[in-house]
Design an enzyme around this catalytic site. Structure first.
Site, PDB file in Angstrom:
ATOM      1  N   ASP A  92       0.852  -1.182   0.000  1.00 54.77           N
ATOM      2  CA  ASP A  92       0.000   0.000   0.000  1.00 54.77           C
ATOM      3  C   ASP A  92       0.891   1.236   0.000  1.00 54.77           C
ATOM      4  O   ASP A  92       1.593   1.501   0.980  1.00 54.77           O
ATOM      5  CB  ASP A  92      -0.860  -0.037   1.280  1.00 54.77           C
ATOM      6  CG  ASP A  92      -2.152   0.719   1.143  1.00 54.77           C
ATOM      7  OD1 ASP A  92      -2.149   1.763   0.470  1.00 54.77           O
ATOM      8  OD2 ASP A  92      -3.155   0.274   1.720  1.00 54.77           O
ATOM      9  N   GLU A 150      -7.088   3.755  -4.942  1.00 58.57           N
ATOM     10  CA  GLU A 150      -8.268   3.992  -4.106  1.00 58.57           C
ATOM     11  C   GLU A 150      -8.981   5.205  -4.687  1.00 58.57           C
ATOM     12  O   GLU A 150      -8.485   6.325  -4.608  1.00 58.57           O
ATOM     13  CB  GLU A 150      -7.849   4.274  -2.659  1.00 58.57           C
ATOM     14  CG  GLU A 150      -9.046   4.431  -1.765  1.00 58.57           C
ATOM     15  CD  GLU A 150      -8.742   5.214  -0.487  1.00 58.57           C
ATOM     16  OE1 GLU A 150      -7.765   5.977  -0.444  1.00 58.57           O
ATOM     17  OE2 GLU A 150      -9.513   5.061   0.464  1.00 58.57           O
TER      18      GLU A 150
HETATM   19  C1  NOJ Z   1      -7.438   6.034   2.802  1.00 63.87           C
HETATM   20  C2  NOJ Z   1      -7.090   4.867   3.672  1.00 63.87           C
HETATM   21  O1  NOJ Z   1      -7.711   3.708   3.181  1.00 63.87           O
HETATM   22  C3  NOJ Z   1      -7.523   5.243   5.075  1.00 63.87           C
HETATM   23  O2  NOJ Z   1      -7.459   4.154   5.951  1.00 63.87           O
HETATM   24  C4  NOJ Z   1      -6.671   6.395   5.537  1.00 63.87           C
HETATM   25  O3  NOJ Z   1      -7.138   6.860   6.792  1.00 63.87           O
HETATM   26  C5  NOJ Z   1      -6.718   7.570   4.551  1.00 63.87           C
HETATM   27  N1  NOJ Z   1      -6.631   7.162   3.182  1.00 63.87           N
HETATM   28  C6  NOJ Z   1      -5.568   8.499   4.799  1.00 63.87           C
HETATM   29  O4  NOJ Z   1      -4.376   7.914   4.361  1.00 63.87           O
END
Ligand code: NOJ
Length: 552
Positions: A88, A255
């Protein structure tokens, strides 16, 4: 694709925190399940302000999870079992404890100054604009003043997570080098955190209070559109692709905050050379009510259509940022098992790559902690105190936040009925869900009818039936209130999927286009003694079945 939240998966050394050796010990279970790729949420060195989404060193493993050698061992062992590993990459921001930020804040002429986004105060000394931070921390602003140099730095999330400056070429090059280093080690690709937010609007203008604004604290507005899909974002991704991904057999997923039918091809069409795929939030959001069947049909039909534009999509109903899917979209009491299986059928038979989040395969459910001190999720804690500030009673605030907290999916994995669900011999970092004596992996192993066994069959089925992967999608009974019925057709094969997404028995209705067809049942979440389609008058609550149409 199987998502692992390492902190909550399996603890090998009794410190209450899941770790890489714990994951290694469970690789055979993952192979048994049939998955072929793991996405690890961030396992890099981190102060854990946001459970690893605040990275202090992109080239090392957090000591709580193990060492680089553990990671290399994991990579080798996973590859030997045919399982690939994605890391990630959190590249919109780092931790404020990252070496780059420690340097950057020292002085305006520090070589790392421009790795982050610094702005002078307004003439009255206030924040450069009205942007709010997503966690509603501090006074609500997305800017924090740093006395040492008399300027503010930007952080869309916590003040401990300053945004990186993608305008600055040396930062880009350093990040490219870092990613190539992981790929050279054998990593198979990346999931990119909030990849649509790297580019900020020129001049940092105030954000209007748009319908997309989530909350407003002290006049600071948290607006999803603030820094999302800003002009110039594609140049950033094309450069990352050219410098990191080109010529390698890897997989990338973004994402997709702000991703929609209109712009998805711009990010993921193969010819664009940006990303392989994304996941979107149109059906899955803890901030909106659960989807209706009508929304499900509409969204899935549109996304299936988009796939014709050289785009590949994904399917999921939960992840580490969402509540448990069986609690949110299923029925986690009497019909926990049936509804977990039904949702699994939807995820595995819709077009796109299915993503499983750890624990779904044993039907883990939401948790209900009795006080805010038990929660860890920064969104939950931030929203709780903001609700209290606005006059709400603690009990009511908790009741509102409980079903949507991200901690619902972050509770430790329930391996067995022993203390702390067999996750750790120590004290778990987050309290285990109290239902572990009955909901656990070992219990599922004892039954050929378990949710785990059902996932195994579904995963095998995807590999055996090309219509599930390549088939087009056609909903039948398009207005039914409780039942989803759809066909997947590919060359000679036609599959029919039926799902009664309700707690009630529903009279069987065969749409005119299917009358006279011959159906062979491939899979059902109800006992084999239940007659198949044609032989009965009602679908049972949460019944899900997959048929092959013999004479399409
Ligand atoms: C998306 C991530 O999936 C989440 O868990 C996180 O808090 C935020 N981005 C900030 O990185």
């Amino acid at each position: 694709m199987y998502e692992i939240y390492c902190k909550s998966f399996c603890d090998s050394n009794g410190d209450g925190i899941g770790d890489l050796q714990g994951v290694i010990s469970k690789l055979p279970m993952l192979q048994e399940l049939g998955i072929n790729c793991i996405w690890f949420t961030p396992i890099f060195t981190s102060p854990q302000v946001d459970n690893g989404y605040d990275v202090a060193d992109y080239q090392n493993i957090d000591p709580a999870y193990g060492t680089l050698d553990d990671f290399k061992e994991l990579l080798l062992k996973a590859h030997a079992l045919g399982i690939r590993i994605l890391l990630d990459m959190v590249l919109n921001h780092s931790s404020d404890e990252h070496r780059w930020f420690l340097e950057s804040r020292k002085s305006k002429d520090n070589p790392y100054r421009n790795y982050y986004i610094w702005q002078p105060p307004k003439t009255d000394g206030s924040e450069p604009n009205n942007w709010g931070n997503y966690f509603l921390e501090g006074n609500g602003s997305a800017w924090t003043f740093d006395k040492a140099t008399g300027e503010y730095y930007l952080h869309q999330y916590s003040a401990k997570m300053p945004d990186l400056n993608w305008e600055y070429v040396p930062l880009r090059e350093e990040v490219y080098r870092m990613m190539r280093w992981w790929l050279d080690m054998g990593v198979d690709g990346f999931r990119f955190d909030i990849f649509t937010r790297f580019k900020k609007p020129a001049g940092f203008p105030d954000t209007p209070k748009s319908p997309n604004a989530l909350l407003d604290r002290n006049g600071f507005i948290v607006d999803r559109d603030m820094c999302t899909c800003v002009d110039g974002i594609h140049e950033i991704w094309q450069n990352i692709h050219k410098n990191v991904m080109e010529g390698r057999d890897i997989f990338t997923i973004g994402e997709g905050s702000g991703i929609n039918i209109q712009n998805v091809a711009d990010y993921t069409a193969q010819s664009r050379k940006e990303l392989d795929t994304v996941y979107h939030f149109n059906l899955v959001s803890r901030k909106r009510p659960p989807f209706t069947l009508q929304q499900f049909r509409t969204e899935q039909t549109q996304w299936a259509e988009v796939m014709k534009k050289d785009v590949w999509t994904t399917q999921y109903l939960s992840n580490h940022d969402q509540p448990r899917m069986v609690s949110r979209y299923g029925s986690d009491g009497q019909f926990r098992v049936e509804s977990a299986k039904l949702l699994a059928v939807l995820v595995h038979t819709m077009p796109g790559t299915p993503f499983l989040y750890q624990g779904e395969e044993i039907g883990m459910t939401n948790v209900a902690y009795s006080c805010i001190e038990n929660y860890n999720d920064r969104y939950t804690v931030g929203e709780y105190y903001s609700m209290l500030e606005n006059g709400m009673e603690a009990e009511q605030a908790l009741a509102i936040l409980q079903p949507k907290s991200r901690d619902n999916t972050r509770t430790p994995y329930q391996w067995n009925a022993s203390r702390h669900a067999g996750f750790t011999t120590g004290t778990p970092w987050l309290k285990v869900n109290e239902n572990y004596p009955s909901v656990n992996y070992e219990a599922d192993q004892k039954s050929s009818d378990s949710i785990f066994a059902f996932y195994q069959q579904l995963i095998r089925m995807r590999k055996d039936h090309p219509a599930i992967i390549g088939g087009n999608l056609e909903f039948v009974l398009p207005d039914h209130e409780n039942v989803l019925m759809y066909l997947r057709r590919y060359e000679q094969e036609t599959l029919l999927i039926i799902a009664n997404k309700s707690d009630c028995e529903v009279p069987v209705q065969v749409p005119p286009e299917l009358i006279g067809k011959v159906f062979r049942r491939l899979l059902s979440n109800r006992p084999e003694t239940v007659p198949s389609l044609g032989g009965r008058s009602a679908w049972l609550p949460w019944e899900a079945e997959i048929y092959c149409v013999e004479n399409p």
